[in-house]
Write a protein that holds these residues in place. Structure first.
Motif, PDB file in Angstrom:
ATOM      1  N   VAL A  84     -43.923  -8.976  66.396  1.00  0.00           N
ATOM      2  CA  VAL A  84     -42.832  -8.076  66.025  1.00  0.00           C
ATOM      3  C   VAL A  84     -43.413  -6.672  65.929  1.00  0.00           C
ATOM      4  CG1 VAL A  84     -41.190  -7.436  64.231  1.00  0.00           C
ATOM      5  CG2 VAL A  84     -41.563  -9.840  64.754  1.00  0.00           C
ATOM      6  N   GLU A  85     -42.777  -5.715  66.593  1.00  0.00           N
ATOM      7  CA  GLU A  85     -43.215  -4.328  66.498  1.00  0.00           C
ATOM      8  C   GLU A  85     -42.601  -3.685  65.257  1.00  0.00           C
ATOM      9  OE1 GLU A  85     -43.392  -0.211  69.169  1.00  0.00           O
ATOM     10  OE2 GLU A  85     -42.260  -1.951  69.882  1.00  0.00           O
ATOM     11  N   VAL A  86     -43.409  -2.959  64.508  1.00  0.00           N
ATOM     12  CA  VAL A  86     -42.957  -2.339  63.269  1.00  0.00           C
ATOM     13  C   VAL A  86     -43.086  -0.823  63.386  1.00  0.00           C
ATOM     14  CG1 VAL A  86     -43.229  -2.231  60.765  1.00  0.00           C
ATOM     15  CG2 VAL A  86     -43.784  -4.355  61.993  1.00  0.00           C
ATOM     16  N   LYS A  87     -41.975  -0.122  63.173  1.00  0.00           N
ATOM     17  CA  LYS A  87     -41.990   1.339  63.174  1.00  0.00           C
ATOM     18  C   LYS A  87     -41.477   1.855  61.823  1.00  0.00           C
ATOM     19  CE  LYS A  87     -41.292   1.893  68.168  1.00  0.00           C
ATOM     20  NZ  LYS A  87     -40.447   2.494  69.233  1.00  0.00           N
ATOM     21  N   TRP A  99     -45.503 -11.146  79.707  1.00  0.00           N
ATOM     22  CA  TRP A  99     -44.096 -10.770  79.609  1.00  0.00           C
ATOM     23  C   TRP A  99     -43.832  -9.895  78.384  1.00  0.00           C
ATOM     24  CZ3 TRP A  99     -39.340 -14.605  79.410  1.00  0.00           C
ATOM     25  CH2 TRP A  99     -38.214 -13.940  79.913  1.00  0.00           C
ATOM     26  N   LYS A 100     -43.485  -8.641  78.639  1.00  0.00           N
ATOM     27  CA  LYS A 100     -43.145  -7.662  77.607  1.00  0.00           C
ATOM     28  C   LYS A 100     -44.282  -7.426  76.617  1.00  0.00           C
ATOM     29  CE  LYS A 100     -38.946  -6.896  79.077  1.00  0.00           C
ATOM     30  NZ  LYS A 100     -38.549  -5.561  79.607  1.00  0.00           N
ATOM     31  N   TYR A 101     -45.517  -7.626  77.076  1.00  0.00           N
ATOM     32  CA  TYR A 101     -46.666  -7.415  76.208  1.00  0.00           C
ATOM     33  C   TYR A 101     -47.464  -6.214  76.690  1.00  0.00           C
ATOM     34  CZ  TYR A 101     -50.876  -8.454  73.467  1.00  0.00           C
ATOM     35  OH  TYR A 101     -51.943  -8.388  72.589  1.00  0.00           O
ATOM     36  N   PHE A 144     -48.685  -4.208  80.622  1.00  0.00           N
ATOM     37  CA  PHE A 144     -49.126  -4.977  81.774  1.00  0.00           C
ATOM     38  C   PHE A 144     -48.049  -5.052  82.850  1.00  0.00           C
ATOM     39  CE2 PHE A 144     -51.749  -7.017  78.381  1.00  0.00           C
ATOM     40  CZ  PHE A 144     -52.962  -6.531  78.835  1.00  0.00           C
ATOM     41  N   TYR A 145     -48.508  -5.276  84.074  1.00  0.00           N
ATOM     42  CA  TYR A 145     -47.599  -5.562  85.177  1.00  0.00           C
ATOM     43  C   TYR A 145     -46.695  -6.720  84.773  1.00  0.00           C
ATOM     44  CZ  TYR A 145     -46.028  -7.248  89.737  1.00  0.00           C
ATOM     45  OH  TYR A 145     -45.261  -7.676  90.799  1.00  0.00           O
ATOM     46  N   GLN A 146     -45.381  -6.558  85.003  1.00  0.00           N
ATOM     47  CA  GLN A 146     -44.430  -7.567  84.558  1.00  0.00           C
ATOM     48  C   GLN A 146     -44.097  -8.577  85.654  1.00  0.00           C
ATOM     49  OE1 GLN A 146     -43.036  -7.836  81.149  1.00  0.00           O
ATOM     50  NE2 GLN A 146     -45.044  -6.839  81.238  1.00  0.00           N
ATOM     51  N   PRO A 147     -44.233  -9.862  85.340  1.00  0.00           N
ATOM     52  CA  PRO A 147     -43.802 -10.873  86.317  1.00  0.00           C
ATOM     53  C   PRO A 147     -42.329 -10.652  86.664  1.00  0.00           C
ATOM     54  CG  PRO A 147     -44.948 -11.888  84.460  1.00  0.00           C
ATOM     55  CD  PRO A 147     -44.708 -10.458  84.083  1.00  0.00           C
ATOM     56  N   ASP A 148     -42.004 -10.736  87.925  1.00  0.00           N
ATOM     57  CA  ASP A 148     -40.632 -10.510  88.378  1.00  0.00           C
ATOM     58  C   ASP A 148     -39.814 -11.787  88.176  1.00  0.00           C
ATOM     59  OD1 ASP A 148     -38.295  -9.693  89.522  1.00  0.00           O
ATOM     60  OD2 ASP A 148     -39.106  -9.440  91.543  1.00  0.00           O
ATOM     61  N   PHE A 149     -39.336 -11.978  86.936  1.00  0.00           N
ATOM     62  CA  PHE A 149     -38.592 -13.196  86.625  1.00  0.00           C
ATOM     63  C   PHE A 149     -37.300 -13.302  87.431  1.00  0.00           C
ATOM     64  CE2 PHE A 149     -41.441 -13.272  83.027  1.00  0.00           C
ATOM     65  CZ  PHE A 149     -41.632 -14.626  82.814  1.00  0.00           C
ATOM     66  N   GLN A 150     -36.732 -12.150  87.787  1.00  0.00           N
ATOM     67  CA  GLN A 150     -35.494 -12.182  88.566  1.00  0.00           C
ATOM     68  C   GLN A 150     -35.721 -12.838  89.916  1.00  0.00           C
ATOM     69  OE1 GLN A 150     -32.528 -11.420  87.288  1.00  0.00           O
ATOM     70  NE2 GLN A 150     -31.709 -12.279  89.191  1.00  0.00           N
ATOM     71  N   LYS A 151     -36.944 -12.728  90.418  1.00  0.00           N
ATOM     72  CA  LYS A 151     -37.286 -13.364  91.697  1.00  0.00           C
ATOM     73  C   LYS A 151     -37.137 -14.880  91.607  1.00  0.00           C
ATOM     74  CE  LYS A 151     -41.165 -13.703  94.958  1.00  0.00           C
ATOM     75  NZ  LYS A 151     -42.565 -13.273  95.238  1.00  0.00           N
ATOM     76  N   LEU A 208     -44.607 -19.874  76.814  1.00  0.00           N
ATOM     77  CA  LEU A 208     -43.976 -18.746  77.492  1.00  0.00           C
ATOM     78  C   LEU A 208     -43.843 -17.592  76.498  1.00  0.00           C
ATOM     79  CD1 LEU A 208     -42.740 -17.752  80.159  1.00  0.00           C
ATOM     80  CD2 LEU A 208     -40.515 -18.566  79.338  1.00  0.00           C
ATOM     81  N   PRO A 209     -44.938 -16.900  76.210  1.00  0.00           N
ATOM     82  CA  PRO A 209     -44.899 -15.830  75.212  1.00  0.00           C
ATOM     83  C   PRO A 209     -44.045 -14.655  75.665  1.00  0.00           C
ATOM     84  CG  PRO A 209     -47.161 -16.428  75.782  1.00  0.00           C
ATOM     85  CD  PRO A 209     -46.267 -17.058  76.801  1.00  0.00           C
ATOM     86  N   ILE A 210     -43.399 -14.020  74.700  1.00  0.00           N
ATOM     87  CA  ILE A 210     -42.655 -12.787  74.943  1.00  0.00           C
ATOM     88  C   ILE A 210     -43.061 -11.795  73.860  1.00  0.00           C
ATOM     89  CG2 ILE A 210     -40.383 -11.734  75.270  1.00  0.00           C
ATOM     90  CD1 ILE A 210     -39.253 -14.500  75.821  1.00  0.00           C
TER      91      ILE A 210
END
Length: 429
Positions: A171-174, A112-114, A117-124, A164-166
């Motif tokens: 943390v992304e650093v820019k 999830w958001k990593y 990768f193909y994203q699991p369809d959580f809305q499903k 349940l990793p997200i």
């Protein structure tokens, strides 16, 4: 058939049997010299194992019964366990639907958001539910693995494990015009000019600091401290639904959801030596087997079932190889490679392993017009291993493990010497 013909046939069969699956005398003596008392490898502990996959014979070994710290070659064990238990898809959630409320328990899926990768369809799964109750009560193992170094906590290769990793628990650093920009943006950023490092996280909290005098923007990701509450907050921002953290036990009657294809995750784990994916793989395996996230229990099951016939029982404690408590022998590592070769078509196994001169951690080494090394590296202070497949000039594939420990020079020195031996070996096979 005459006696003369029978004797000729007998001696011909004996000649084939003794020559098939063995090194030539010249090749054997060359390997003995390359790894012997007058060689570079005599200055530290070295173990080597070479196995003919066709004849199913060991054709050379040196110290193959001695235990070594495998570092990231541990991921070969995780790869094997993932293939036999998870097979083709991730283990993402366990859930119960109750009216407008959805209760979920994470199963360890790292997707999830990593990365990309193909994203699991959580809305499903979420559907029309307006409230999601999230629990991590099925998590038995702690966020860090057994034997991990405490002072790695702020490096991206040591992200925490969670149910349940997200965002890969990173943390992304820019680099911004006046300092770093962090995403997700709810992570507070404080400034100080008194710390030694250019950017880091507080040991006990999700508070980040940077030194405006030294900050160059070299760090791209930093781990955050995970919690059930933080997972609920991040999930709310992504889904727009109300998430509430409530650590309820997993009831017996529930549904399970497998949300993503497994192969891309396994390939990333092997190519980039992704520790986070490797650790989450073992949690998904544990969830599939026992409905809990328990690294130790998953490893114990795999060892007692699928790996009970290894030459030496391994001390295997994590999925990534970050722990120095892992101990494997070269002959057990070579046997594991053979097991992988038996359960996967050759082209799929080669596609999963870094290829010399082409992909992953071997992209800049073992370069040749025809690739000949397909293997996983493992590097840790004073330890370097290379384990996988070598294709000889004859076209045949062999399983091998080459493990080194207790040296005082840099790993790059050992890598170069290992490559010299593997080039020589390729030419003899």
């Amino acid at each position: 058939m005459s006696r003369k013909h029978l004797l000729s046939l007998f001696f011909w069969a004996m000649m084939i049997q003794t020559s098939f699956g063995q090194l030539s005398r010249t090749a054997y003596l060359s390997l003995e010299k390359a790894l012997g008392e007058q060689s570079f490898f005599n200055g530290h502990l070295t173990g080597f194992y070479l196995y003919d996959l066709d004849s199913q014979r060991v054709i050379f070994e040196k110290n193959s019964q001695i235990n070594f710290i495998p570092a990231s070659t541990t991921k070969l064990f995780t790869l094997f366990a993932s293939l036999v238990i998870l097979q083709d898809s991730t283990q993402t959630l366990r859930y119960i639907s109750q009216g407008d409320t959805l209760k979920i328990w994470g199963s360890g899926d790292p997707s999830w958001k990593y990365k990309d990768f193909y994203q699991p369809d959580f809305q499903k799964i979420i559907g029309s539910h307006s409230i999601i109750l999230y629990s991590d009560a099925n998590q038995v193992s702690p966020a860090f693995g057994y034997g991990w170094q405490w002072d790695d906590y702020y490096f991206d290769y040591s992200a925490e494990r969670s149910s349940l990793p997200i965002y890969g628990n990173l943390v992304e650093v820019k680099k911004g015009s006046i300092g770093p920009i962090l995403f997700p943006n709810q992570f507070e950023l404080n400034t100080t000019s008194t710390i030694q490092k250019e950017i880091e996280r507080d040991f006990h909290s999700n508070q980040f600091f940077y030194n405006p005098k030294t900050y160059l923007g070299r760090e791209k990701y930093l781990p955050f401290i995970t919690s059930g509450t933080l997972t609920a907050e991040l999930a709310f921002e992504i889904t727009g639904k109300t998430w509430i953290y409530r650590p309820d036990s997993l009831p017996q009657n529930h549904l399970s959801w497998r949300g993503s294809p497994l192969f891309p995750l396994l390939q990333e784990m092997m190519y980039e030596s992704d520790n986070f994916i490797a650790e989450q793989m073992l949690w998904m395996i544990s969830d599939r087997l026992f409905q809990t996230l328990d690294t130790e229990r998953a490893i114990d099951f795999i060892k007692k079932t699928y790996l009970s016939d290894l030459p030496d029982s391994p001390k295997w404690v994590d999925g990534s190889g970050l722990s120095r408590h892992n101990l494997f022998t070269p002959r057990s590592m070579g046997t594991l490679v053979e097991k992988l070769y038996r359960i996967l078509p050759e082209n799929q196994l080669v596609e999963l392993l870094p290829t010399g001169g082409k992909t992953g951690t071997l992209k800049n080494s073992y370069q040749a017009s025809t690739p000949y090394i397909f293997a996983k590296t493992g590097t840790m202070s004073n330890n370097f291993s290379l384990v996988g497949l070598i294709r000889g000039k004859s076209g045949k594939l062999y399983a091998f493990s080459f493990m080194n420990s207790n040296y005082l020079y840099g790993a790059s020195v050992v890598r170069k010497e290992v490559e010299k031996v593997m080039v020589q070996l390729r030419d003899f096979l």
